[in-house]
Design an enzyme around this catalytic site. Structure first.
Site, short mmCIF file in Angstrom:
data_model
loop_
_atom_site.label_atom_id
_atom_site.label_comp_id
_atom_site.label_asym_id
_atom_site.label_seq_id
_atom_site.Cartn_x
_atom_site.Cartn_y
_atom_site.Cartn_z
N SER A 186 -69.72 65.95 89.18
CA SER A 186 -70.75 66.45 89.18
C SER A 186 -70.77 68.14 89.02
CB SER A 186 -70.53 66.66 91.09
OG SER A 186 -69.60 67.48 91.37
N LYS A 187 -71.84 68.87 88.59
CA LYS A 187 -71.71 69.84 88.51
C LYS A 187 -71.45 70.69 89.29
CE LYS A 187 -77.24 69.78 88.57
NZ LYS A 187 -78.19 69.78 88.75
N ARG A 188 -71.30 70.51 90.53
CA ARG A 188 -70.87 71.60 91.40
C ARG A 188 -69.38 71.73 91.10
NH1 ARG A 188 -70.33 69.89 97.38
NH2 ARG A 188 -69.33 72.32 97.24
#
Ligand code: GLU
Length: 493
Positions: free
Chosen positions: A252-254
């Site tokens: 995930s881009k987080r």
């Protein structure tokens, strides 16, 4: 039978490393079978699809060195390869399912569906469309249509038993039909949903092997049913393992940048990124870590794919990239790569209008512009806090700006400005102090050119990555706090 595989990206955002990973394995499998690999754009979600995103996806995959035999850019005998240009085809097939009694018109409005949902939650029943319009009489349907009531077309799905199917990597998979909803196939505006368009196109484009990410396993029963309803031969299904963050959660881009454009901007070599993706769940027979696409294609065997959640670890990628820089490129080639990458005239020309005002000597260009060719900046929490906003709202300024910037479809100075202005107004903080910590996050100092211009020059991916980095530098946002912030963010006007 010719083996034909495909990648079917939806152009709704940045080109994702997961798309390249699935494309690579599709291409390698087709190659290993003497087959063909094609690219189809699945842009039926008109509200979220953009031509910019489609272009970015094609450019990014080409940049990596992936090639397809047929696609929207190079054409082919089974085109068009963009679903928005095929809507009549889907309407015809939806009608065929209505005629054969495998689909039905559903006239429920969004309000009725909401009520249904609330009642199901209140009664602790499984949530989902209850099939109430499945058995409307022909007269009733005709009269509702005559009144101009809008409707969707849903597929019929058995309520009992299980759907059993074979996956090339996973063997037999069983999913209870009761878990599968009466999927909408054609929306009220006449556009198909993913499921109908995907199956119709895979059939018409003669796809023999559907190789895609594990997240689509639960959709397979709907697709299998559609193949049966149409009386079509089923492709072989193969669900690749999902890429994971270092903590094993879904990539995930987080936690990890996911856009190929970010890696491009950071200065990873396409060969190295592709090499790294080739190691996601797969290895060379001799286990060597560094290999080229050609070497991978030569020996690829899909049986060697292992399902144990491959971890996409940026540190490992950097290590591999370093190896490529040192071992695969002569100094001359490296100089060429650096020029292609960012040390070129176009990049200078984009920056000079801003830099010129601030230059007394030519050497001033280096301190003024170094943040434009850097990766993550060595900023500190003290620096961010010294920008004049207290710690609590500071995190909110960064996080809310990030969310607002993530929603921008057309990355330009004025859309960036509007996004940031709307957050500053929503938070009731004057624009100047609001932007101060963003200057530090984006450019490493408050003395740089306007932060909107900087973001525009840096591009969406690097800008967002720097904001995420600044949030991390401040200690990050825990799950609980994130929930609270999400709520507050939704209430921002
Ligand atoms: N359009 C889907 C996606 O965005 C394709 C999934 C599939 O390969 O069936 O990933």
């Amino acid at each position: 039978m010719t083996v034909r595989t495909r990648i079917a990206p939806s152009p709704t955002g940045d080109p994702h490393v997961g798309t390249a990973y699935v494309a690579l394995f599709n291409m390698a499998f087709a190659h290993s079978q003497g087959g063909e690999f094609l690219l189809r754009i699945e842009d039926t979600d008109q509200a979220r699809s953009t031509p910019e995103s489609e272009k970015a996806i094609l450019d990014a995959l080409h940049w990596l060195g992936l090639e397809w035999n047929e696609g929207p850019d190079n054409g082919g005998p089974k085109g068009p390869y963009r679903q928005s240009e095929r809507s009549e085809i889907y309407q015809k097939y939806a009608q065929q399912l209505l005629d054969s009694g495998h689909a039905f018109r559903c006239f429920c409005s969004p309000e009725v569906l909401d009520e249904m949902r609330s009642a199901q939650i209140a009664n602790k029943e499984p949530v989902g469309y209850d099939g109430r319009h499945m058995h409307l009489s022909d007269n009733e349907v005709a009269s509702r249509m005559a009144k101009g009531e809008s409707y969707v077309i849903r597929m019929k799905v058995p309520r009992e038993g299980t759907c059993n199917f074979n996956d090339m990597l996973r063997g037999e998979i069983s999913i209870d039909w009761a878990q599968i909803d009466y999927q909408v196939l054609l929306k009220a505006d006449g556009m198909p949903t993913y499921h109908l368009a995907n199956v119709v196109d895979d059939h018409l484009m003669e796809i023999s092997h559907v190789i895609r990410g594990e997240e689509w396993i639960n959709s397979a029963p709907k697709h299998i049913l559609l193949y049966q309803y149409f009386g079509w031969e089923m492709p072989v299904f193969c669900h690749l393992p999902l890429l994971r963050n270092v903590d094993k959660s879904k990539l995930s881009k987080r936690k990890n940048p996911t856009s190929i454009l970010f890696y491009q901007r950071m200065g990873y070599l396409p060969e190295a990124l592709l090499n790294y993706l080739g190691r996601m769940g797969w290895s060379m027979p001799d286990e060597r870590e560094k290999f080229s696409l050609a070497e991978m294609l030569e020996v690829f065997d899909i049986e060697r794919v292992s399902l144990g959640g491959p971890v996409f670890d940026v540190e490992k990628l950097s290590w591999l990239n370093g190896m490529w820089i040192r071992e695969a490129l002569t100094d001359e080639q490296l100089a060429d790569r650096l020029q292609e990458w960012a040390l070129n005239r176009d990049a200078l020309m984009a920056f000079l209008p801003f830099a010129k005002q601030r230059m007394e000597t030519l050497s001033d260009i280096a301190p003024l512009g170094n943040y434009l060719v850097s990766g993550m900046l060595p900023i500190t929490a003290e620096q961010l806090k010294s920008a004049g906003i207290d710690e609590e709202p500071l995190l909110e300024v960064l996080q809310y700006s990030l969310w607002r910037l993530e929603a921008i479809q057309h990355w330009q100075r004025d859309t960036i400005f509007e996004a940031l202005k709307s957050v500053s107004e929503g938070m009731n903080i004057k624009l100047k102090p609001f932007l101060a910590p963003l200057f530090i996050a984006i450019a490493g100092s408050s003395a740089s050119i306007s932060v909107m211009d900087s973001m525009n020059l840096l591009g969406a991916d690097m800008s967002r990555a720097r904001l995420r980095h600044a949030i991390d530098v401040l200690g990050g946002v825990g799950k609980k706090k994130l929930k609270k912030m999400e709520k507050a963010y939704q209430q921002l006007s």
